[in-house]
Design a protein around this motif. Structure first.
Motif, PDB file in Angstrom:
ATOM      1  N   LYS A 253       0.837  -1.211   0.000  1.00 21.72           N
ATOM      2  CA  LYS A 253       0.000   0.000   0.000  1.00 21.72           C
ATOM      3  C   LYS A 253       0.869   1.258   0.000  1.00 21.72           C
ATOM      4  CE  LYS A 253      -4.279  -1.568   2.169  1.00 21.72           C
ATOM      5  NZ  LYS A 253      -4.994  -1.653   3.466  1.00 21.72           N
ATOM      6  N   MET A 254       1.929   1.228   0.804  1.00 20.35           N
ATOM      7  CA  MET A 254       2.822   2.396   0.845  1.00 20.35           C
ATOM      8  C   MET A 254       3.469   2.618  -0.520  1.00 20.35           C
ATOM      9  SD  MET A 254       4.626   2.164   4.579  1.00 20.35           S
ATOM     10  CE  MET A 254       5.496   3.724   4.374  1.00 20.35           C
ATOM     11  N   MET A 255       3.813   1.527  -1.200  1.00 17.48           N
ATOM     12  CA  MET A 255       4.402   1.673  -2.536  1.00 17.48           C
ATOM     13  C   MET A 255       3.388   2.247  -3.533  1.00 17.48           C
ATOM     14  SD  MET A 255       6.493  -1.891  -2.684  1.00 17.48           S
ATOM     15  CE  MET A 255       7.250  -1.665  -4.303  1.00 17.48           C
ATOM     16  N   ASP A 256       2.096   2.038  -3.262  1.00 17.59           N
ATOM     17  CA  ASP A 256       1.053   2.606  -4.120  1.00 17.59           C
ATOM     18  C   ASP A 256       0.730   4.047  -3.748  1.00 17.59           C
ATOM     19  OD1 ASP A 256       0.722   0.372  -5.714  1.00 17.59           O
ATOM     20  OD2 ASP A 256      -0.733  -0.550  -4.349  1.00 17.59           O
ATOM     21  N   GLY A 257       1.476   4.598  -2.798  1.00 21.68           N
ATOM     22  CA  GLY A 257       1.307   6.006  -2.471  1.00 21.68           C
ATOM     23  C   GLY A 257       0.439   6.273  -1.259  1.00 21.68           C
ATOM     24  N   GLU A 258      -0.084   5.225  -0.636  1.00 21.87           N
ATOM     25  CA  GLU A 258      -0.893   5.452   0.574  1.00 21.87           C
ATOM     26  C   GLU A 258       0.004   5.754   1.768  1.00 21.87           C
ATOM     27  OE1 GLU A 258      -3.982   2.655   1.688  1.00 21.87           O
ATOM     28  OE2 GLU A 258      -4.272   2.152  -0.431  1.00 21.87           O
ATOM     29  N   SER A 259      -0.395   6.730   2.595  1.00 20.32           N
ATOM     30  CA  SER A 259       0.341   6.991   3.833  1.00 20.32           C
ATOM     31  C   SER A 259      -0.433   6.385   4.986  1.00 20.32           C
ATOM     32  CB  SER A 259       0.493   8.495   4.076  1.00 20.32           C
ATOM     33  OG  SER A 259       0.976   9.117   2.917  1.00 20.32           O
ATOM     34  N   PRO A 260       0.090   5.348   5.606  1.00 19.03           N
ATOM     35  CA  PRO A 260      -0.651   4.729   6.706  1.00 19.03           C
ATOM     36  C   PRO A 260      -0.701   5.663   7.914  1.00 19.03           C
ATOM     37  CG  PRO A 260       1.559   3.788   6.556  1.00 19.03           C
ATOM     38  CD  PRO A 260       1.417   4.749   5.410  1.00 19.03           C
ATOM     39  N   ASP A 261      -1.769   5.534   8.695  1.00 18.08           N
ATOM     40  CA  ASP A 261      -1.874   6.266   9.948  1.00 18.08           C
ATOM     41  C   ASP A 261      -0.906   5.597  10.933  1.00 18.08           C
ATOM     42  OD1 ASP A 261      -2.521   7.497  12.266  1.00 18.08           O
ATOM     43  OD2 ASP A 261      -4.521   6.585  12.452  1.00 18.08           O
ATOM     44  N   LEU A 262       0.206   6.271  11.176  1.00 17.22           N
ATOM     45  CA  LEU A 262       1.279   5.646  11.953  1.00 17.22           C
ATOM     46  C   LEU A 262       0.809   5.217  13.345  1.00 17.22           C
ATOM     47  CD1 LEU A 262       4.419   7.780  10.963  1.00 17.22           C
ATOM     48  CD2 LEU A 262       3.510   5.714   9.897  1.00 17.22           C
ATOM     49  N   LYS A 263      -0.150   5.962  13.885  1.00 15.75           N
ATOM     50  CA  LYS A 263      -0.636   5.632  15.237  1.00 15.75           C
ATOM     51  C   LYS A 263      -1.400   4.313  15.262  1.00 15.75           C
ATOM     52  CE  LYS A 263      -1.202  10.437  16.570  1.00 15.75           C
ATOM     53  NZ  LYS A 263      -1.693  10.959  15.267  1.00 15.75           N
ATOM     54  N   SER A 264      -1.924   3.914  14.113  1.00 14.79           N
ATOM     55  CA  SER A 264      -2.715   2.678  14.066  1.00 14.79           C
ATOM     56  C   SER A 264      -1.835   1.434  13.901  1.00 14.79           C
ATOM     57  CB  SER A 264      -3.710   2.745  12.905  1.00 14.79           C
ATOM     58  OG  SER A 264      -3.012   2.609  11.677  1.00 14.79           O
ATOM     59  N   LEU A 265      -0.550   1.652  13.658  1.00 13.93           N
ATOM     60  CA  LEU A 265       0.332   0.507  13.399  1.00 13.93           C
ATOM     61  C   LEU A 265       0.888  -0.079  14.694  1.00 13.93           C
ATOM     62  CD1 LEU A 265       2.439   1.850  10.364  1.00 13.93           C
ATOM     63  CD2 LEU A 265       0.327   0.503  10.307  1.00 13.93           C
ATOM     64  N   SER A 266       1.117  -1.395  14.686  1.00 15.57           N
ATOM     65  CA  SER A 266       1.799  -2.040  15.809  1.00 15.57           C
ATOM     66  C   SER A 266       3.274  -1.617  15.757  1.00 15.57           C
ATOM     67  CB  SER A 266       1.691  -3.558  15.677  1.00 15.57           C
ATOM     68  OG  SER A 266       2.473  -3.996  14.571  1.00 15.57           O
ATOM     69  N   PRO A 267       4.004  -1.750  16.887  1.00 13.15           N
ATOM     70  CA  PRO A 267       5.424  -1.385  16.880  1.00 13.15           C
ATOM     71  C   PRO A 267       6.189  -2.105  15.764  1.00 13.15           C
ATOM     72  CG  PRO A 267       4.679  -1.863  19.116  1.00 13.15           C
ATOM     73  CD  PRO A 267       3.540  -2.190  18.212  1.00 13.15           C
ATOM     74  N   GLU A 268       5.818  -3.358  15.524  1.00 10.90           N
ATOM     75  CA  GLU A 268       6.473  -4.143  14.477  1.00 10.90           C
ATOM     76  C   GLU A 268       6.168  -3.562  13.091  1.00 10.90           C
ATOM     77  OE1 GLU A 268       8.598  -6.238  15.148  1.00 10.90           O
ATOM     78  OE2 GLU A 268       8.787  -7.688  13.506  1.00 10.90           O
ATOM     79  N   GLU A 269       4.896  -3.267  12.842  1.00 12.76           N
ATOM     80  CA  GLU A 269       4.510  -2.695  11.543  1.00 12.76           C
ATOM     81  C   GLU A 269       5.187  -1.346  11.311  1.00 12.76           C
ATOM     82  OE1 GLU A 269       0.021  -4.558  10.966  1.00 12.76           O
ATOM     83  OE2 GLU A 269       0.290  -2.780  12.217  1.00 12.76           O
ATOM     84  N   LEU A 270       5.337  -0.578  12.399  1.00  6.82           N
ATOM     85  CA  LEU A 270       5.968   0.736  12.293  1.00  6.82           C
ATOM     86  C   LEU A 270       7.412   0.608  11.784  1.00  6.82           C
ATOM     87  CD1 LEU A 270       5.305   3.695  12.807  1.00  6.82           C
ATOM     88  CD2 LEU A 270       6.144   3.431  15.148  1.00  6.82           C
ATOM     89  N   LYS A 271       8.094  -0.435  12.230  1.00 15.26           N
ATOM     90  CA  LYS A 271       9.471  -0.653  11.764  1.00 15.26           C
ATOM     91  C   LYS A 271       9.504  -0.882  10.251  1.00 15.26           C
ATOM     92  CE  LYS A 271      11.314  -2.422  16.089  1.00 15.26           C
ATOM     93  NZ  LYS A 271      11.648  -3.589  16.875  1.00 15.26           N
ATOM     94  N   TYR A 272       8.556  -1.688   9.764  1.00 13.63           N
ATOM     95  CA  TYR A 272       8.519  -1.937   8.316  1.00 13.63           C
ATOM     96  C   TYR A 272       8.162  -0.663   7.553  1.00 13.63           C
ATOM     97  CZ  TYR A 272       9.158  -6.856   9.304  1.00 13.63           C
ATOM     98  OH  TYR A 272       9.684  -8.043   9.726  1.00 13.63           O
ATOM     99  N   ALA A 273       7.229   0.114   8.112  1.00  7.47           N
ATOM    100  CA  ALA A 273       6.831   1.356   7.434  1.00  7.47           C
ATOM    101  C   ALA A 273       8.015   2.318   7.319  1.00  7.47           C
ATOM    102  CB  ALA A 273       5.678   2.010   8.186  1.00  7.47           C
ATOM    103  N   LYS A 274       8.778   2.431   8.407  1.00  2.00           N
ATOM    104  CA  LYS A 274       9.955   3.318   8.376  1.00  2.00           C
ATOM    105  C   LYS A 274      10.998   2.810   7.383  1.00  2.00           C
ATOM    106  CE  LYS A 274       9.641   5.192  13.054  1.00  2.00           C
ATOM    107  NZ  LYS A 274      10.207   5.184  14.407  1.00  2.00           N
ATOM    108  N   THR A 275      11.097   1.493   7.285  1.00  3.13           N
ATOM    109  CA  THR A 275      12.095   0.912   6.399  1.00  3.13           C
ATOM    110  C   THR A 275      11.718   1.111   4.926  1.00  3.13           C
ATOM    111  OG1 THR A 275      12.571  -0.694   8.136  1.00  3.13           O
ATOM    112  CG2 THR A 275      13.455  -1.169   5.962  1.00  3.13           C
ATOM    113  N   VAL A 276      10.419   1.056   4.629  1.00  2.00           N
ATOM    114  CA  VAL A 276       9.989   1.343   3.253  1.00  2.00           C
ATOM    115  C   VAL A 276      10.464   2.733   2.852  1.00  2.00           C
ATOM    116  CG1 VAL A 276       8.003   1.751   1.728  1.00  2.00           C
ATOM    117  CG2 VAL A 276       7.939  -0.145   3.362  1.00  2.00           C
ATOM    118  N   ARG A 277      10.269   3.688   3.753  1.00  2.21           N
ATOM    119  CA  ARG A 277      10.624   5.084   3.433  1.00  2.21           C
ATOM    120  C   ARG A 277      12.112   5.239   3.157  1.00  2.21           C
ATOM    121  NH1 ARG A 277       6.399   8.024   7.261  1.00  2.21           N
ATOM    122  NH2 ARG A 277       4.645   7.796   5.831  1.00  2.21           N
TER     123      ARG A 277
END
Ligand code: THG
Length: 292
Positions: A253-277
């Motif tokens: 989803k992030m690669m498709d341009g969506e910005s996830p609501d960071l507050k809704s992510l688990s600590p683990e998911e947040l790590k992946y989101a930061k790594t995508v960036r």
């Protein structure tokens, strides 16, 4: 996705000396350990092996074949070592690799059909590393043309666009993604493969898996066929086998341009989101990218 275990490797601090000394036990132990995890091939990386390659590679192949029947990926820049290994290889082998350097091309291509092997076509040209996606395309077209002229069908060719460390030139990683998006059009039927751990070279060891796993999921979106991986990163294997759909969906989803609501992510998911960036170049890489 086809997974190739990278751990039997001359660069390894422990296994390197064992390989050089031709110690059977530690080499077989590593082969067995990779036999017991969910990977498809075992990479046998003996480095350049300039002097002793013709004895070294067949020794490794035979030593490993005594404890596993997984297919092998013969990894050395020495074509004579590759051929000596192919001669004793019982299962269908993957030649790692054939590049566009004239000597490697000339020596390597005839082995593919002669030994009924597949080949990794490494996009390394006469002038070295390609600088961008266009140069990668030109090298791929050239390589496939020359392989076809040697009667090798596209299905036997696994193109490797060459992954580079995230701590280096980020445009190289962008070029890698850009090239992957075009590969299907420029070389229909060809496969693709990437050495995943290259991306995290030079990164603190405990953080490398986040880069490797995120990179794998990103490349998978472009249809990556094979990956050379740390066979003992069980979470990476789970992700590759489709057992972590929530992580895969987040990254795609992030690669498709969506910005996830960071507050809704688990600590683990947040790590992946930061790594995508970091991998897309949106954030600058630093060793503390997960903390900022
Ligand atoms: N493309 C192709 N082949 C390749 C690569 C590629 N072969 C080699 C390499 N890249 C893939 N294999 C590895 C193997 C180990 C590591 C990275 C890539 C690695 N090892 C750790 C290190 O060096 O810090 C640990 C070594 C140890 O066990 O001590 O990172 O891109 N076609």
């Amino acid at each position: 996705m086809i997974l190739i275990g990278e751990n039997l490797n001359i660069m390894s601090k422990t296994l390197g000396p064992a390989l050089k000394e031709r110690q059977v036990a530690p080499v077989q132990e590593m082969a067995k350990a990779q036999n017991d995890v969910d990977i498809d091939y075992i990479d046998l990386n003996i480095g350049p092996a300039r002097k002793s390659g013709e004895e070294f590679m067949p020794w490794v192949v035979q030593t490993v074949q005594q404890v596993t029947s997984k297919p092998l990926c013969l990894d050395t820049t020495n074509p004579l070592a590759i051929e000596a290994g192919l001669k004793v290889c019982k299962s269908k082998a993957l030649i790692n690799s054939i590049s566009l350097q004239p000597d490697r091309l000339l020596a390597g291509l005839p082995m593919v059909n002669k030994y009924n092997a597949d080949m990794i076509g490494l996009l390394w040209g006469v002038e070295g590393m390609p600088r961008d996606a266009n140069e990668r395309c030109m090298l791929a077209v050239d390589l496939v043309y020359k392989a076809n002229a040697a009667d090798i069908p596209n299905e036997k060719i696994w193109i490797d666009p060459i992954a580079t460390p995230v701590s280096g030139e980020i445009n190289q990683l962008k070029a890698c993604f850009e090239f992957m998006a075009m590969l299907g059009d420029i070389a229909p039927g060809c496969k693709s493969v990437v050495g995943l751990s290259n991306v995290s070279n030079g990164t603190p060891a405990d953080l490398r898996p986040y880069l490797n796993r995120t990179f794998l999921v990103m490349l998978a979106k472009y249809g990556l066929y094979g990956a050379i991986v740390d066979a003992f990163d069980s979470e990476l294997i789970n992700i590759a086998r489709g057992r972590r759909p929530e992580i895969t969906q987040l990254i795609h989803k992030m690669m498709d341009g969506e910005s996830p609501d960071l507050k809704s992510l688990s600590p683990e998911e947040l790590k992946y989101a930061k790594t995508v960036r970091v991998l897309t170049g949106e954030s600058l890489y630093s060793h503390s990218w997960l903390d900022v």
